[in-house]
Motif scaffolding. Sequence first.
Motif, PDB file in Angstrom:
ATOM      1  N   THR A 199      35.678  60.953  18.639  1.00 58.56           N
ATOM      2  CA  THR A 199      36.859  61.376  17.894  1.00 58.56           C
ATOM      3  C   THR A 199      38.089  61.250  18.791  1.00 58.56           C
ATOM      4  O   THR A 199      38.069  61.672  19.939  1.00 58.56           O
ATOM      5  CB  THR A 199      36.680  62.823  17.402  1.00 58.56           C
ATOM      6  OG1 THR A 199      35.489  62.883  16.620  1.00 58.56           O
ATOM      7  CG2 THR A 199      37.860  63.275  16.565  1.00 58.56           C
ATOM      8  N   THR A 209      42.711  60.329  18.530  1.00 57.97           N
ATOM      9  CA  THR A 209      43.911  60.153  17.726  1.00 57.97           C
ATOM     10  C   THR A 209      44.597  58.876  18.181  1.00 57.97           C
ATOM     11  O   THR A 209      44.868  58.703  19.365  1.00 57.97           O
ATOM     12  CB  THR A 209      44.866  61.358  17.887  1.00 57.97           C
ATOM     13  OG1 THR A 209      44.172  62.536  17.500  1.00 57.97           O
ATOM     14  CG2 THR A 209      46.111  61.191  17.036  1.00 57.97           C
ATOM     15  N   LEU A 212      32.543  58.759   8.742  1.00 59.21           N
ATOM     16  CA  LEU A 212      33.893  58.832   9.282  1.00 59.21           C
ATOM     17  C   LEU A 212      34.194  60.305   9.527  1.00 59.21           C
ATOM     18  O   LEU A 212      34.139  61.121   8.597  1.00 59.21           O
ATOM     19  CB  LEU A 212      34.906  58.241   8.293  1.00 59.21           C
ATOM     20  CG  LEU A 212      36.380  58.375   8.660  1.00 59.21           C
ATOM     21  CD1 LEU A 212      36.698  57.598   9.933  1.00 59.21           C
ATOM     22  CD2 LEU A 212      37.255  57.925   7.501  1.00 59.21           C
ATOM     23  N   ARG A 246      36.732  63.167  10.247  1.00 60.28           N
ATOM     24  CA  ARG A 246      38.154  63.460  10.086  1.00 60.28           C
ATOM     25  C   ARG A 246      38.388  64.926  10.406  1.00 60.28           C
ATOM     26  O   ARG A 246      37.440  65.695  10.516  1.00 60.28           O
ATOM     27  CB  ARG A 246      38.603  63.185   8.644  1.00 60.28           C
ATOM     28  CG  ARG A 246      38.314  61.787   8.200  1.00 60.28           C
ATOM     29  CD  ARG A 246      38.693  61.440   6.794  1.00 60.28           C
ATOM     30  NE  ARG A 246      39.079  62.514   5.906  1.00 60.28           N
ATOM     31  CZ  ARG A 246      39.635  62.315   4.712  1.00 60.28           C
ATOM     32  NH1 ARG A 246      39.850  61.093   4.275  1.00 60.28           N
ATOM     33  NH2 ARG A 246      39.968  63.343   3.944  1.00 60.28           N
ATOM     34  N   GLU A 254      33.756  65.252   7.110  1.00 59.57           N
ATOM     35  CA  GLU A 254      33.158  63.922   7.262  1.00 59.57           C
ATOM     36  C   GLU A 254      33.133  63.200   5.924  1.00 59.57           C
ATOM     37  O   GLU A 254      33.002  63.830   4.873  1.00 59.57           O
ATOM     38  CB  GLU A 254      31.735  64.055   7.808  1.00 59.57           C
ATOM     39  CG  GLU A 254      31.693  64.677   9.186  1.00 59.57           C
ATOM     40  CD  GLU A 254      30.288  64.799   9.732  1.00 59.57           C
ATOM     41  OE1 GLU A 254      29.308  64.672   8.963  1.00 59.57           O
ATOM     42  OE2 GLU A 254      30.153  65.035  10.944  1.00 59.57           O
ATOM     43  N   THR A 314      38.376  51.290   4.522  1.00 57.30           N
ATOM     44  CA  THR A 314      39.007  52.557   4.889  1.00 57.30           C
ATOM     45  C   THR A 314      40.307  52.288   5.629  1.00 57.30           C
ATOM     46  O   THR A 314      40.377  51.393   6.470  1.00 57.30           O
ATOM     47  CB  THR A 314      38.050  53.362   5.808  1.00 57.30           C
ATOM     48  OG1 THR A 314      36.809  53.516   5.141  1.00 57.30           O
ATOM     49  CG2 THR A 314      38.618  54.708   6.151  1.00 57.30           C
ATOM     50  N   LEU A 373      42.909  53.868   8.252  1.00 53.70           N
ATOM     51  CA  LEU A 373      43.042  54.863   9.310  1.00 53.70           C
ATOM     52  C   LEU A 373      44.509  54.851   9.751  1.00 53.70           C
ATOM     53  O   LEU A 373      44.908  54.039  10.587  1.00 53.70           O
ATOM     54  CB  LEU A 373      42.120  54.514  10.492  1.00 53.70           C
ATOM     55  CG  LEU A 373      40.644  54.287  10.137  1.00 53.70           C
ATOM     56  CD1 LEU A 373      39.883  53.779  11.357  1.00 53.70           C
ATOM     57  CD2 LEU A 373      40.024  55.542   9.574  1.00 53.70           C
ATOM     58  N   SER A 407      46.482  59.674  12.856  1.00 51.33           N
ATOM     59  CA  SER A 407      45.311  60.396  12.346  1.00 51.33           C
ATOM     60  C   SER A 407      44.247  60.524  13.432  1.00 51.33           C
ATOM     61  O   SER A 407      44.136  59.699  14.330  1.00 51.33           O
ATOM     62  CB  SER A 407      44.726  59.690  11.120  1.00 51.33           C
ATOM     63  OG  SER A 407      44.165  58.437  11.463  1.00 51.33           O
ATOM     64  N   THR A 408      43.471  61.601  13.313  1.00 54.80           N
ATOM     65  CA  THR A 408      42.346  61.830  14.210  1.00 54.80           C
ATOM     66  C   THR A 408      41.098  61.383  13.485  1.00 54.80           C
ATOM     67  O   THR A 408      40.869  61.754  12.336  1.00 54.80           O
ATOM     68  CB  THR A 408      42.265  63.324  14.580  1.00 54.80           C
ATOM     69  OG1 THR A 408      43.479  63.679  15.252  1.00 54.80           O
ATOM     70  CG2 THR A 408      41.076  63.604  15.484  1.00 54.80           C
ATOM     71  N   ARG A 409      40.290  60.560  14.172  1.00 57.68           N
ATOM     72  CA  ARG A 409      39.101  60.006  13.529  1.00 57.68           C
ATOM     73  C   ARG A 409      38.045  59.648  14.558  1.00 57.68           C
ATOM     74  O   ARG A 409      38.329  59.445  15.741  1.00 57.68           O
ATOM     75  CB  ARG A 409      39.444  58.787  12.684  1.00 57.68           C
ATOM     76  CG  ARG A 409      39.929  57.531  13.426  1.00 57.68           C
ATOM     77  CD  ARG A 409      41.368  57.585  13.871  1.00 57.68           C
ATOM     78  NE  ARG A 409      41.885  56.304  14.304  1.00 57.68           N
ATOM     79  CZ  ARG A 409      42.950  55.727  13.792  1.00 57.68           C
ATOM     80  NH1 ARG A 409      43.623  56.301  12.825  1.00 57.68           N
ATOM     81  NH2 ARG A 409      43.350  54.574  14.244  1.00 57.68           N
TER      82      ARG A 409
END
Length: 143
Positions: free
Chosen positions: A64, A66, A83, A85, A89, A98, A100, A104-106
Amino acid sequence: MAAEDGGSPRSAAGPPLPGVLCDIAELLSAGEDAPAGALWKLAEPGRQLDANVVRIPAAGRVDTHTEPDLDVLLLVLDGAAVLVRTDGERPLRAGVLTWLPHGSTRGVVAGPDGVTYLTVHRRRPGMRIQPPDAADRLRPGGA
């Protein structure tokens, strides 16, 4: 994987030409035996985009994080993943596209058979050598 048509983005005497870059079916044919990591990278000179086909083995992950600067499109080509988030999830499977967004944090966690996906984003500018005092201009009160 090399381009089928030689990968030359420009004709000898003119503007860039479209070209076939790789055969995804051939990349996927290795299945679970494919190596982990980037199976293919866009490397054509003068490009404005970066793109990668990435294989994550079963239970592997992209931690994870950003991404502050780049929007990324992620298209699952084979397998499944989750994924991660900040709000929970989301399952990903082959064919799911998708977005992103930057900021965003992923994270991505591969499923039991691993996952192979394509990412596409704007190319990061190359590193440039700056004069020694260049960082001073970025500090409060700098020149």
